[in-house]
Design a protein around this motif. Structure first.
Motif, PDB file in Angstrom:
ATOM      1  N   TYR A   1       0.838  -1.231  -0.058  1.00  0.00           N
ATOM      2  CA  TYR A   1       0.265   0.061   0.009  1.00  0.00           C
ATOM      3  C   TYR A   1       1.083   1.413  -0.119  1.00  0.00           C
ATOM      4  O   TYR A   1       0.872   2.142  -0.877  1.00  0.00           O
ATOM      5  CB  TYR A   1      -0.339  -0.027   0.874  1.00  0.00           C
ATOM      6  CG  TYR A   1      -1.575   1.373   1.658  1.00  0.00           C
ATOM      7  CD1 TYR A   1      -2.157   2.288   1.072  1.00  0.00           C
ATOM      8  CD2 TYR A   1      -0.612   1.927   2.511  1.00  0.00           C
ATOM      9  CE1 TYR A   1      -2.972   3.469   1.198  1.00  0.00           C
ATOM     10  CE2 TYR A   1      -1.551   3.625   2.522  1.00  0.00           C
ATOM     11  CZ  TYR A   1      -2.900   4.247   2.088  1.00  0.00           C
ATOM     12  OH  TYR A   1      -3.067   4.951   2.026  1.00  0.00           O
ATOM     13  N   ASN A   2       1.801   1.268   0.916  1.00  0.00           N
ATOM     14  CA  ASN A   2       3.014   2.692   1.051  1.00  0.00           C
ATOM     15  C   ASN A   2       3.273   2.373  -0.521  1.00  0.00           C
ATOM     16  O   ASN A   2       3.792   3.577  -0.640  1.00  0.00           O
ATOM     17  CB  ASN A   2       3.277   2.393   2.084  1.00  0.00           C
ATOM     18  CG  ASN A   2       3.155   2.976   3.194  1.00  0.00           C
ATOM     19  OD1 ASN A   2       1.883   3.828   4.000  1.00  0.00           O
ATOM     20  ND2 ASN A   2       3.585   1.644   4.570  1.00  0.00           N
ATOM     21  N   ARG A   3       3.512   1.849  -0.882  1.00  0.00           N
ATOM     22  CA  ARG A   3       4.750   1.819  -2.560  1.00  0.00           C
ATOM     23  C   ARG A   3       4.007   2.769  -3.435  1.00  0.00           C
ATOM     24  O   ARG A   3       4.645   3.465  -4.276  1.00  0.00           O
ATOM     25  CB  ARG A   3       5.288   0.387  -2.813  1.00  0.00           C
ATOM     26  CG  ARG A   3       6.847  -0.263  -1.585  1.00  0.00           C
ATOM     27  CD  ARG A   3       6.449  -1.479  -1.883  1.00  0.00           C
ATOM     28  NE  ARG A   3       8.037  -2.065  -1.139  1.00  0.00           N
ATOM     29  CZ  ARG A   3       9.077  -1.695  -1.376  1.00  0.00           C
ATOM     30  NH1 ARG A   3       9.411  -1.105  -2.458  1.00  0.00           N
ATOM     31  NH2 ARG A   3      10.282  -1.802  -0.295  1.00  0.00           N
ATOM     32  N   THR A   4       2.393   1.562  -3.494  1.00  0.00           N
ATOM     33  CA  THR A   4       1.706   2.229  -4.614  1.00  0.00           C
ATOM     34  C   THR A   4       1.210   3.198  -4.125  1.00  0.00           C
ATOM     35  O   THR A   4       0.949   3.812  -5.321  1.00  0.00           O
ATOM     36  CB  THR A   4       0.212   1.364  -4.775  1.00  0.00           C
ATOM     37  OG1 THR A   4       0.996  -0.459  -4.449  1.00  0.00           O
ATOM     38  CG2 THR A   4       0.129   1.403  -5.729  1.00  0.00           C
ATOM     39  N   ARG A   5       0.654   4.010  -3.479  1.00  0.00           N
ATOM     40  CA  ARG A   5       0.296   5.025  -2.937  1.00  0.00           C
ATOM     41  C   ARG A   5       1.618   6.747  -2.682  1.00  0.00           C
ATOM     42  O   ARG A   5       1.635   7.366  -4.229  1.00  0.00           O
ATOM     43  CB  ARG A   5      -0.072   5.176  -1.008  1.00  0.00           C
ATOM     44  CG  ARG A   5      -0.055   6.435  -0.918  1.00  0.00           C
ATOM     45  CD  ARG A   5      -0.527   6.897   0.464  1.00  0.00           C
ATOM     46  NE  ARG A   5       0.245   6.726   1.134  1.00  0.00           N
ATOM     47  CZ  ARG A   5       0.722   7.067   2.371  1.00  0.00           C
ATOM     48  NH1 ARG A   5      -0.056   7.176   3.610  1.00  0.00           N
ATOM     49  NH2 ARG A   5       1.805   7.285   3.331  1.00  0.00           N
ATOM     50  N   TRP A   6       3.370   5.575  -2.971  1.00  0.00           N
ATOM     51  CA  TRP A   6       4.058   6.379  -3.741  1.00  0.00           C
ATOM     52  C   TRP A   6       3.920   6.871  -5.123  1.00  0.00           C
ATOM     53  O   TRP A   6       4.192   7.921  -5.461  1.00  0.00           O
ATOM     54  CB  TRP A   6       4.866   6.048  -3.005  1.00  0.00           C
ATOM     55  CG  TRP A   6       5.835   7.288  -3.216  1.00  0.00           C
ATOM     56  CD1 TRP A   6       7.468   8.091  -2.410  1.00  0.00           C
ATOM     57  CD2 TRP A   6       7.624   6.816  -4.645  1.00  0.00           C
ATOM     58  NE1 TRP A   6       7.588   8.774  -2.624  1.00  0.00           N
ATOM     59  CE2 TRP A   6       7.999   8.483  -4.622  1.00  0.00           C
ATOM     60  CE3 TRP A   6       7.263   6.159  -5.907  1.00  0.00           C
ATOM     61  CZ2 TRP A   6       9.010   8.419  -4.852  1.00  0.00           C
ATOM     62  CZ3 TRP A   6       8.639   6.672  -6.902  1.00  0.00           C
ATOM     63  CH2 TRP A   6       9.704   7.842  -6.447  1.00  0.00           C
ATOM     64  N   TRP A   7       3.505   6.164  -5.542  1.00  0.00           N
ATOM     65  CA  TRP A   7       3.722   6.101  -7.287  1.00  0.00           C
ATOM     66  C   TRP A   7       2.551   6.827  -7.666  1.00  0.00           C
ATOM     67  O   TRP A   7       2.332   7.220  -8.943  1.00  0.00           O
ATOM     68  CB  TRP A   7       3.543   4.808  -8.353  1.00  0.00           C
ATOM     69  CG  TRP A   7       5.294   3.849  -7.803  1.00  0.00           C
ATOM     70  CD1 TRP A   7       5.435   3.137  -7.391  1.00  0.00           C
ATOM     71  CD2 TRP A   7       6.167   4.419  -8.365  1.00  0.00           C
ATOM     72  NE1 TRP A   7       6.887   2.619  -7.343  1.00  0.00           N
ATOM     73  CE2 TRP A   7       7.280   3.217  -8.412  1.00  0.00           C
ATOM     74  CE3 TRP A   7       6.509   5.749  -9.587  1.00  0.00           C
ATOM     75  CZ2 TRP A   7       8.658   3.464  -8.418  1.00  0.00           C
ATOM     76  CZ3 TRP A   7       7.274   5.463 -10.196  1.00  0.00           C
ATOM     77  CH2 TRP A   7       8.570   4.680  -9.623  1.00  0.00           C
ATOM     78  N   THR A   8       1.459   6.506  -6.583  1.00  0.00           N
ATOM     79  CA  THR A   8       0.030   7.413  -7.430  1.00  0.00           C
ATOM     80  C   THR A   8       0.668   8.613  -7.265  1.00  0.00           C
ATOM     81  O   THR A   8      -0.276   9.284  -8.299  1.00  0.00           O
ATOM     82  CB  THR A   8      -1.009   6.527  -6.486  1.00  0.00           C
ATOM     83  OG1 THR A   8      -0.462   4.827  -7.103  1.00  0.00           O
ATOM     84  CG2 THR A   8      -2.208   7.583  -6.633  1.00  0.00           C
ATOM     85  N   ARG A   9       0.703   9.204  -6.191  1.00  0.00           N
ATOM     86  CA  ARG A   9       1.174  10.537  -5.813  1.00  0.00           C
ATOM     87  C   ARG A   9       2.012  11.266  -7.204  1.00  0.00           C
ATOM     88  O   ARG A   9       1.638  12.235  -7.844  1.00  0.00           O
ATOM     89  CB  ARG A   9       2.107  11.241  -4.587  1.00  0.00           C
ATOM     90  CG  ARG A   9       1.078  10.703  -3.095  1.00  0.00           C
ATOM     91  CD  ARG A   9       2.066  10.428  -2.115  1.00  0.00           C
ATOM     92  NE  ARG A   9       1.204  10.367  -0.868  1.00  0.00           N
ATOM     93  CZ  ARG A   9       2.043  10.307   0.003  1.00  0.00           C
ATOM     94  NH1 ARG A   9       3.098  10.504  -0.013  1.00  0.00           N
ATOM     95  NH2 ARG A   9       1.212  10.541   0.816  1.00  0.00           N
ATOM     96  N   LEU A  10       2.481  10.361  -8.565  1.00  0.00           N
ATOM     97  CA  LEU A  10       3.695  10.725  -9.073  1.00  0.00           C
ATOM     98  C   LEU A  10       2.748  11.115  -9.987  1.00  0.00           C
ATOM     99  O   LEU A  10       3.114  11.784 -10.987  1.00  0.00           O
ATOM    100  CB  LEU A  10       5.243  10.204  -9.170  1.00  0.00           C
ATOM    101  CG  LEU A  10       6.181  10.191  -7.943  1.00  0.00           C
ATOM    102  CD1 LEU A  10       6.847   9.199  -8.490  1.00  0.00           C
ATOM    103  CD2 LEU A  10       6.095  11.459  -8.042  1.00  0.00           C
ATOM    104  N   THR A  11       1.698   9.867 -10.375  1.00  0.00           N
ATOM    105  CA  THR A  11       0.864   9.411 -11.837  1.00  0.00           C
ATOM    106  C   THR A  11      -0.336   9.341 -11.597  1.00  0.00           C
ATOM    107  O   THR A  11      -0.689   7.432 -11.292  1.00  0.00           O
ATOM    108  CB  THR A  11       1.575   8.441 -12.970  1.00  0.00           C
ATOM    109  OG1 THR A  11       1.751   7.299 -11.765  1.00  0.00           O
ATOM    110  CG2 THR A  11       3.142   8.785 -13.674  1.00  0.00           C
TER     111      THR A  11
END
Length: 207
Positions: free
Chosen positions: A147-157
């Motif tokens: 969750y934490n990793r995916t959320r980081w990428w979602t903030r970028l794209t």
């Protein structure tokens, strides 16, 4: 004193080993050659050499297989995993719905692992212990970490499926699994109660 004790134990172990037994058998053969005169003046070297050949030719000792863990030891291991999981989740930030669901799940795990009669029932159900260990050691940390990793990428794209939605679904599935484990334990106790009732009824019929 401790060193002498260790050395003494090692010496006794070697005396009982296959290498010493094989070497001694060959050494006895060397003594036989000495008595017949075949070894001549070099009989000490012949005896020692035959002993060494026998010891080297003997198969190596096989280590004792480790004793399997009992139910209590297995459950203690799960408790240690759960303690590490608690420390891990205390340091992460989750959205309110997921945090509440995870909190309920952690409370259920804690109740099942609390030392006492419930844990004793759990220890007698290997499949339940395995399911609990797998969830605590692997599944819950993986849910939070991804969750934490995916959320980081979602903030970028931005776009795509919400990481929060996946996290909540994962925690729901783990909650359902924990509830099944609890139901299985409850059913095991119900069977035990029914068995005792049947026993008392049968005993009363024969008294």
């Amino acid at each position: 004193m401790a060193t002498n004790k260790v050395l003494g134990t090692g010496f006794l172990h070697y005396l009982e080993s296959k290498k010493n037994l094989a070497g001694s058998a060959c050494g006895v053969l060397g003594l036989g050659l000495t008595l017949t005169g075949a070894a001549g003046a070099y009989w000490p070297a012949v005896v020692a050499g035959l002993y060494g050949v026998g010891a080297l030719a003997a198969p190596p000792e096989r280590p004792e297989p480790p004793e399997p863990e009992g139910p209590t030891e297995q459950l203690n291991g799960v408790r240690e995993q759960f303690g590490r999981l608690r420390e891990y989740v205390a340091e992460v930030e989750l959205p309110a719905p997921a945090e509440g669901r995870l909190g309920d799940l952690m409370e259920l795990y804690a109740a099942l692992l609390e030392p006492g009669w419930v844990a004793d029932v759990l220890a007698g159900e290997p499949e339940s212990v395995h399911a609990l260990s797998r969830a605590i050691e692997l599944d819950v940390p993986e849910c939070v970490d991804t969750y934490n990793r995916t959320r980081w990428w979602t903030r970028l794209t931005p776009g795509g499926e919400s990481p929060e939605r996946h996290l909540e679904r994962q925690l729901s599935l783990l909650s359902e699994e924990a509830e099944r484990v609890t139901a299985d334990l409850r059913e095991a106790e119900a069977r035990r109660q029914q068995t005792h009732t049947t026993y008392l009824e049968e005993r009363g019929q024969h008294s």
